[in-house]
Design a protein around this motif. Sequence first.
Motif, short mmCIF file in Angstrom:
data_model
loop_
_atom_site.label_atom_id
_atom_site.label_comp_id
_atom_site.label_asym_id
_atom_site.label_seq_id
_atom_site.Cartn_x
_atom_site.Cartn_y
_atom_site.Cartn_z
N VAL A 75 3.63 -2.33 8.16
CA VAL A 75 3.60 -2.60 7.30
C VAL A 75 4.41 -1.50 6.40
O VAL A 75 4.23 0.56 6.55
N GLY A 76 4.72 -1.76 5.29
CA GLY A 76 5.65 -0.72 4.61
C GLY A 76 5.32 -0.96 2.97
O GLY A 76 4.81 -2.09 2.46
N VAL A 77 5.75 0.53 2.23
CA VAL A 77 5.98 0.17 0.77
C VAL A 77 6.92 0.58 -0.16
O VAL A 77 7.69 1.13 0.62
N LEU B 74 -5.08 -3.55 5.32
CA LEU B 74 -4.97 -1.99 4.52
C LEU B 74 -5.05 -2.15 3.61
O LEU B 74 -6.24 -2.06 2.41
N LEU B 75 -4.85 -3.48 2.56
CA LEU B 75 -5.22 -4.12 1.37
C LEU B 75 -6.55 -4.07 0.68
O LEU B 75 -7.26 -3.91 0.09
N ALA C 283 -5.17 5.29 2.80
CA ALA C 283 -5.63 4.04 3.49
C ALA C 283 -4.68 3.27 5.03
O ALA C 283 -5.51 2.54 5.48
N GLY C 284 -3.44 3.27 4.48
CA GLY C 284 -1.56 2.59 5.23
C GLY C 284 -2.68 2.98 7.00
O GLY C 284 -1.49 3.20 7.39
N ILE D 211 1.80 3.13 8.75
CA ILE D 211 1.89 3.22 7.05
C ILE D 211 3.30 3.56 7.19
O ILE D 211 3.77 4.88 7.22
N GLN D 212 4.39 2.76 6.24
CA GLN D 212 5.89 3.91 6.46
C GLN D 212 6.50 3.31 4.31
O GLN D 212 6.60 2.43 4.02
#
Lengths: 124, 365
Positions: free
Chosen positions: B47-49, B156-157, B215-216, B221-222
């Motif tokens: 997952v990425g933001v 994640l969410l 949370a990620g 998460i990245q």
Amino acid sequence: MNVPGNLKYTNDHEWALIDGDVATIGITEYAAGELGDVVYVELPSIGDTATKGDSIGTIEAVKTVADIYSPVSGEVVEVNEALADTSELVNKDPYGEGWIVKIKLSDASELDDLLSPEDYKKLI
Amino acid sequence: MESTTKKTPFYNKHVALGAKLVPFAGYLMPVQFTGIMEEHRAVRNAVGVFDVTHMGEFIVRGLNAEAFLSKITVNDVSRLEIGQVQYSAMCYADGGIVDDLLVYRFADHYMMVVNSSNIQKDFEWTQKNLMDGVDLTNISDDMALLAVQGPKCFDLLRKLTDEPLHNISYYHFTEGELAGKDMIISRTGYTGEKGFELYHDPSYSTELWDALFKAGREYGIQAIGLGARDTLRLEMKYCLYGNEIDQTTNPLEAGLGWITNFNKGAYIGKAALVKIKEAGLKRKLVAFEMEDKGIPRHGYPIVVNDKEVGIVTSGTQSPSLNVGIGLGYLAREYTKTGTEIVIDIRGRKLKATVVKPPFVPSRTL
């Protein structure tokens, strides 16, 4: 930023390691970082003539492409074949396994035009 | 002209992560964090933001809001349910593209989401074509946007919201609480992966960012920059305004016939598009893969039998496939899947093949 003391540099961010009359050429850690992930290196052929300041190949990163300018004039005597499959070596080890070409010098006096590590540090 | 570069509310987060920042569409935006390849793979595998606050948002209200949107967009806005999103485009009268956009339907208004580089142009265009009974507001500066994309986005969410995320179908949205804050939770994205886009008030952007990364962590998460955003969309053959589409291209040749509706009433560009369709397309946007080693780039000529028959609109090394891939316009007769073409890469003539997009399977659903 790593700028090894035993190398010479150009304003275009190449480095040269001089060993007798052969110069090993690569791009600096700063240049590799600015380009980002290198995905392809277009190398010259052995026997090609390199002219100081002219392009001897190109480096393709994901987003951009950059010329490799030869820091010296002479004959290409070796190219780093490993880059064909592992171009990321240019990012991972720019001063070692990520070297690009070796050139047999035709005019050793050109070395005087290259930058010292101290001068290159000022540039970046 | 104002020349100051704006900062998004996430600017300090980007700096703290060592991002490489570049001016883009008036904002200082992260082009990469740890490296495009690594970021690309994080989105495909985990997952990425993405900070996409630079995108533009217009609110459309009033009795004639739907009629207005129907007039200025090519898709059929009347088919939108409340809580649904539609991919669309605005065209000029000659069928050239003003911009591509998303249209959100809320209970009592609509929201248009437009490309950052076109905000001013689009707002002037919509103003120019405004109808009575329509109230149009540019809220771009008051709306922050994070995209959370990748197969782990649900895991994640779910930790941050009680909203039933699995009930939000692709291209739908809900208004609800996430990380304790009100926002628009939209099941949309530009990556080809499962994902959400979180429209929110900039006053709590940094708290949202922190909550997501906390949370990620267990999901890898990245933070993702614009560089990987481009390689991810390119692998899906998603159009990018300025590359595949602009004023000189029409939606039909860009492969956007599926959003171009010919059954609804009059809209700007319809007459021209009908004519273009009837006359037959002269060129079409295709996807191609390099056979020789080399990377196609925007503007490189496409050649067949030593004749220039097209032009590359976007290209990169595909981080998923590890080969050069590209999109480009080709004369109609060369657009069949499997056609062998040549890309002129700075004078080197390198072989490529027209392929059926996307380059990697879409996993949005």
